[in-house]
Design an enzyme around this catalytic site. Structure first.
Site, mmCIF file in Angstrom:
data_model
loop_
_atom_site.group_PDB
_atom_site.id
_atom_site.type_symbol
_atom_site.label_atom_id
_atom_site.label_comp_id
_atom_site.label_asym_id
_atom_site.label_seq_id
_atom_site.Cartn_x
_atom_site.Cartn_y
_atom_site.Cartn_z
ATOM 1 N N ASP A 73 102.202 130.707 63.649
ATOM 2 C CA ASP A 73 102.329 131.875 64.513
ATOM 3 C C ASP A 73 103.564 132.659 64.062
ATOM 4 O O ASP A 73 104.179 132.352 63.030
ATOM 5 C CB ASP A 73 102.327 131.472 66.001
ATOM 6 C CG ASP A 73 103.648 130.863 66.476
ATOM 7 O OD1 ASP A 73 104.566 130.668 65.658
ATOM 8 O OD2 ASP A 73 103.760 130.574 67.691
ATOM 9 N N CYS A 84 104.634 126.509 64.227
ATOM 10 C CA CYS A 84 104.975 127.495 65.263
ATOM 11 C C CYS A 84 106.472 127.365 65.510
ATOM 12 O O CYS A 84 107.170 126.721 64.720
ATOM 13 C CB CYS A 84 104.121 127.322 66.518
ATOM 14 S SG CYS A 84 104.420 125.820 67.477
ATOM 15 N N THR A 123 108.353 125.696 67.694
ATOM 16 C CA THR A 123 108.787 124.295 67.825
ATOM 17 C C THR A 123 107.891 123.327 67.075
ATOM 18 O O THR A 123 108.277 122.176 66.842
ATOM 19 C CB THR A 123 108.765 123.870 69.302
ATOM 20 O OG1 THR A 123 107.426 124.041 69.783
ATOM 21 C CG2 THR A 123 109.743 124.688 70.135
ATOM 22 N N GLY A 124 106.681 123.749 66.779
ATOM 23 C CA GLY A 124 105.670 122.852 66.228
ATOM 24 C C GLY A 124 104.902 122.124 67.332
ATOM 25 O O GLY A 124 103.876 121.498 67.069
ATOM 26 N N HIS A 143 100.315 105.239 58.100
ATOM 27 C CA HIS A 143 99.848 104.467 59.258
ATOM 28 C C HIS A 143 98.825 105.215 60.115
ATOM 29 O O HIS A 143 97.936 104.587 60.683
ATOM 30 C CB HIS A 143 101.032 104.082 60.152
ATOM 31 C CG HIS A 143 101.926 103.044 59.538
ATOM 32 N ND1 HIS A 143 102.935 102.419 60.236
ATOM 33 C CD2 HIS A 143 101.963 102.526 58.285
ATOM 34 C CE1 HIS A 143 103.565 101.552 59.444
ATOM 35 N NE2 HIS A 143 102.997 101.602 58.242
ATOM 36 N N ARG A 148 95.168 97.055 58.868
ATOM 37 C CA ARG A 148 95.297 97.040 60.337
ATOM 38 C C ARG A 148 95.431 98.457 60.893
ATOM 39 O O ARG A 148 95.039 98.726 62.038
ATOM 40 C CB ARG A 148 96.492 96.181 60.765
ATOM 41 C CG ARG A 148 97.853 96.738 60.391
ATOM 42 C CD ARG A 148 98.963 95.739 60.684
ATOM 43 N NE ARG A 148 100.298 96.314 60.502
ATOM 44 C CZ ARG A 148 100.893 96.489 59.319
ATOM 45 N NH1 ARG A 148 100.268 96.146 58.204
ATOM 46 N NH2 ARG A 148 102.109 96.999 59.246
ATOM 47 N N HIS A 149 95.930 99.356 60.081
ATOM 48 C CA HIS A 149 96.098 100.736 60.549
ATOM 49 C C HIS A 149 94.745 101.424 60.695
ATOM 50 O O HIS A 149 94.581 102.300 61.542
ATOM 51 C CB HIS A 149 97.003 101.516 59.592
ATOM 52 C CG HIS A 149 98.340 100.867 59.409
ATOM 53 N ND1 HIS A 149 99.229 100.707 60.441
ATOM 54 C CD2 HIS A 149 98.919 100.294 58.320
ATOM 55 C CE1 HIS A 149 100.309 100.084 60.001
ATOM 56 N NE2 HIS A 149 100.139 99.812 58.715
#
Ligand code: RB5
Length: 147
Positions: free
Chosen positions: A8, A66, A68-69, A99, A133-134
């Site tokens: 943005d 953006c 702040t994200g 992960h 495992r992830h």
């Protein structure tokens, strides 16, 4: 590797910087869906454009930016198939790929300096999902979408 990027008005300068960083990689092709100026736009619209490229397979990864994200990462994570990670540090970016198999990276243009943001992008594109495992956990995350 194809990457679609969008921001943005709060992160246009960061978007240009990220595109410069990605030019370091010969095998990365970047599609920029905007915005391109200082006029105010709504971050959910940008998130949808970037995520559409990821879910359609046009892009391997998305980068959403953006102020702040935060807003754009929340919006991206509403799209089925998207695992968007808001990263403010290199370790998180690496783990988001290893992960969480994140397919979209979010950052904040009013939060991060260009140097740290560039390192975060490099960590994200240079890291790979570890599976094992992830994979089980990521599959459980994706199953939530079907409930
Ligand atoms: C726009 O002013 C700002 O709210 C947006 O860039 C973002 O920070 C929202 O999370």
């Amino acid at each position: 590797m194809n990457i679609t990027i969008g921001s943005d008005h709060g992160a246009v300068a960061l978007k240009d910087e990220v595109k410069m960083v990605l030019k370091e990689y010969e095998d990365i092709k970047v599609t920029d869906v905007g915005t391109f100026g200082t006029e105010s736009v709504d971050y959910p619209d940008i998130a949808e454009k970037v995520c559409a490229d990821v879910t359609s397979g046009k892009a391997d990864f998305g980068i959403v930016l953006c102020g702040t994200g935060i807003g754009i990462s929340i919006a991206a994570n509403k799209v089925k198939g998207i695992r968007c990670a808001l990263c403010n540090d290199v370790y998180s970016a690496k783990k988001a790929r290893e992960h969480n198999n994140a397919n979209v990276l979010a950052m904040g243009g009013r939060v991060l300096g260009f140097g740290p943001a560039g390192e975060i992008v490099r960590a994200f594109v240079e890291s790979s999902f570890e599976g094992g495992r992830h994979e089980r956990r990521v599959n459980k995350v994706m199953a939530i979408e079907q409930k």
